[in-house]
Structures are given as C-alpha cells and as structure tokens.
Design an enzyme around this catalytic site. Structure first.
Site, PDB file in Angstrom:
ATOM      1  N   CYS A 130       0.828  -1.212   0.000  1.00  0.00           N
ATOM      2  CA  CYS A 130       0.000   0.000   0.000  1.00  0.00           C
ATOM      3  C   CYS A 130       0.863   1.264   0.000  1.00  0.00           C
ATOM      4  O   CYS A 130       0.621   2.200  -0.765  1.00  0.00           O
ATOM      5  CB  CYS A 130      -0.957   0.005   1.180  1.00  0.00           C
ATOM      6  SG  CYS A 130      -0.276  -0.637   2.692  1.00  0.00           S
ATOM      7  N   HIS A 242      -2.710   6.396   4.506  1.00  0.00           N
ATOM      8  CA  HIS A 242      -1.259   6.446   4.728  1.00  0.00           C
ATOM      9  C   HIS A 242      -0.722   7.789   4.212  1.00  0.00           C
ATOM     10  O   HIS A 242      -1.120   8.256   3.133  1.00  0.00           O
ATOM     11  CB  HIS A 242      -0.555   5.329   3.961  1.00  0.00           C
ATOM     12  CG  HIS A 242      -0.717   3.955   4.534  1.00  0.00           C
ATOM     13  ND1 HIS A 242      -1.358   3.683   5.719  1.00  0.00           N
ATOM     14  CD2 HIS A 242      -0.317   2.759   4.037  1.00  0.00           C
ATOM     15  CE1 HIS A 242      -1.347   2.371   5.950  1.00  0.00           C
ATOM     16  NE2 HIS A 242      -0.724   1.778   4.952  1.00  0.00           N
TER      17      HIS A 242
HETATM   18  C1  2RA Z   1       0.631  -2.173   6.643  1.00  0.00           C
HETATM   19  N1  2RA Z   1       1.577  -2.076   4.414  1.00  0.00           N
HETATM   20  O1  2RA Z   1       0.342  -0.983   6.511  1.00  0.00           O
HETATM   21  C2  2RA Z   1       1.216  -2.968   5.490  1.00  0.00           C
HETATM   22  C3  2RA Z   1       0.275  -4.039   5.030  1.00  0.00           C
HETATM   23  N2  2RA Z   1      -0.941  -3.531   4.555  1.00  0.00           N
HETATM   24  O2  2RA Z   1       0.448  -2.804   7.714  1.00  0.00           O
END
Ligand code: 2RA
Length: 343
Positions: A130, A242
């Site tokens: 991601c 994120h």
């Molecule tokens: C996380 N990128 O953010 C890893 C798995 N989705 O935990």
C-alpha cells in the site's frame, strides 16, 4: 455480458473494499463469488444491492470464473494462487508473495501498465504494498521528467494496514486510556493510542524492517533499479489513510512550480498545495477517495536538484483494493480477460 469474478478474502478490510469498488466503478460483473476460509463460510457480505454468502475456498471450483481478486494474506496466496491461475482465471494478488517473482508483473496502472501483457506466464499479477502504490504514482512523472537519483521517505501508516484487528485495537485503547488506562497491546508491539511506532512487519539483519525493504524493492521493479531509496515506516494512530513525507534528489534540474504543474497533469494524482493553513491534504480527507494526493511541494535547497513533498492516499483503496481493480479494468480494456460462458 460480464465477467465471473471471485474475491478471495472477502470478509477482510481490503476484500470488502474490493466488493465496494467493483460496484462503484461498475466493473462488468456477471457473477460475483465471495470466497473465504472455513471459519467464515456462510458469512454474508454486500455487493451493491446483493447480499452474498461466503463460499469455502477449499471447495470452490476456480475454473468457473474469469478473474480472481485475492486479499487473503501470504500463506493462502502461496498455497493457492498458482493453482487458481492454472485453472484458468487471472489472479490479481494483494499479498507480498509474488511481487518480486520475475515471472509475475507487479503493476500500478499509472506507472507500468504494459507489464500486464506478460501476466500469462503464471496468470498472476501482483498488487504492490500500500505505501509503495501511492508513492510510485507521484514518483513516476517526476522520474520521467528529471530522472530521480535518490528518495528519502518517512511513512505515517494508518492502523487499517494491519487489518480490522488493528482498527479495533486503536479504538479500544483510545476509548479506555482515560478510564481504565490503556488496554495492553495485542496487534501492535506497543501502545498505539496517542503514540507512534517506528516498526512495521519484522526486523531484517540490516536494521530495516521488511515493510521498508518492500518499498525500495518494489520501486526498483516498477520504475528503475538505479533509484536509491531509503525509508522509515511508522505506524500512527490514524484509522485509514497512509501519509508520506518524501524527499527527492534528481539528476536533472526541476523546480517546484514545474513539478507542481507536472503532477497536476499526471494520471491518478490530485495536487492540493497552497501556502495557507488549510492548503494541504490530510489522511482524514483522503479516506474513501480514489486519487493519490500531493501537497507541500517545495525546493530542497540542501542539494543541487532537490524537492520535498507530502503524499497521502486511502491505503485500503489506491493502496490495495482500487489498484487491484484498476489492473482488472486494464486487462478488460486490452482484451486480456477471458469470459466464461455462464453455465
Ligand atoms: C501495513 N503495508 O500498513 C502494510 C500491510 N498492509 O500494515
């Protein structure tokens, strides 16, 4: 006439988003199967107006579908993806299992769409991690314009990246911290409520985590192995979305205005970049959205050709479910998805 689609891992965070987005983008689905592990058989999931009962992975006949979207973790993917691909359907897998396999394309449609052309080697296409997916959408146009030499990233990754358990832990810990004292950590190694954790995944011998290594490995595979990238991945008390602070050094000159205009005109990106107290994106505003957002574009005066920027996306959407479905749309547009007649 649409496709017969199976979503493996349909009850998880990403699996449910896959069902939502298939409906939102009106992907041509003739028949949808929700596939889950034995413990979730019969669990109902919604797909548009339909309520669909999960079917058993072990019993399902994958030769009856055209496309399989997998988000069931690495163990299931290792055990099943090749078997499913051999049965006929193309598998788009969200786990890390196949990303670095030389016979499996790792694809972000805005970055390396032509790589889907060689998906037939194993009938598997890998979805990137991601935090990588959102980064490469921003890096690609900049690299094409001024050739990236080095990238330094700090990520601020939401708890939904760790699944529903991660979200539940943040919620419960935050709720309890004022009443009972923070509930002991389970999903995360330390308290996540009102805290940040500079550790995701597992430690490697070199002191980096596997989550951090995914970023440079996947950038090298999708964009350019010559790019030097270093990163610190941090878990933050945010439910979804994120964020990444990105510093880039280029081989050739590029100023902030040129970069801003270039990113504004590039696919999959929205630039929100004004020098006022609301002129930037936050994960709260990116949640539920499709694009990757870029803010805080500015020159880095400490190097000859440097820029810094802020990159945010919904990690369950562009970071996972949406990217997988955009790959499926690409396959559809290029006539690479076979259609099975309805039995
Ligand atoms: C996380 N990128 O953010 C890893 C798995 N989705 O935990």
């Amino acid at each position: 006439m649409g496709y017969r689609v199976a979503v493996v891992g349909a009850t998880g965070n990403v699996g449910r988003e896959m069902l939502n987005i298939l409906e939102e983008v009106k992907f041509p689905v003739e028949k949808l199967h929700a596939i889950a592990s034995r413990k979730s058989i019969g669990v109902e999931v919604s797909f548009g107006e339909q309520i669909i009962k999960c079917e058993d992975l072990e019993q399902f006949d994958f030769s009856t579908v055209d496309l399989v979207l997998m988000s069931a973790g690495g163990t299931i993917s290792r055990a099943w993806s090749e078997r499913i691909g051999a049965a006929g359907p193309i598998v788009i897998d969200n786990s890390s299992t196949w990303r670095m396999d030389p016979d499996v394309p790792l694809v972000v449609p805005e970055v390396n769409p032509d790589d889907v052309e060689w998906a037939d080697r194993k009938n598997i296409i890998a979805n990137p991690n991601c935090s990588t997916a959102q980064l490469v959408v921003a890096l690609k146009p900049l690299h094409e314009r001024a050739r990236i030499k080095r990238v330094v990233v700090a990520t601020y990754q939401s708890v939904s990246g760790a699944g529903k358990e991660g979200m539940d832990e943040l919620f419960d810990q935050t709720k309890n911290v004022f009443v009972l004292g923070a509930t002991p950590p389970k999903k995360f190694p330390k308290q996540i409520a009102f805290n940040v954790i500079p550790f995701i995944g597992s430690f490697r011998d070199d002191g980096y985590t596997d989550e951090e290594a995914k970023m440079w490995n996947e950038v090298h595979k999708m964009i350019d192995p010559e790019i030097k990238l270093t990163v610190t991945c941090v878990r933050v008390p945010v439910m979804v979305g994120h964020s990444e602070a990105v510093n880039i050094e280029f081989h050739e000159p590029i100023d902030e205005d040129e970069a801003r205009d270039l990113l504004r005109d590039s696919p999959g990106l929205i630039v929100i970049d004004k020098r006022d107290d609301k002129g930037y994106i936050t994960p709260k505003e990116a949640q539920g959205e499709f694009p990757v957002f870029v803010s805080r574009i500015r020159k880095d005066p400490t190097v000859e050709n440097g820029l810094s920027l802020w990159v945010v996306a919904d990690n369950l959407r562009k970071g996972a479910a949406l990217n997988a479905i955009q790959i499926a749309q690409l396959l559809h547009e290029r006539g690479l998805l076979r259609q099975k007649a309805l039995a």
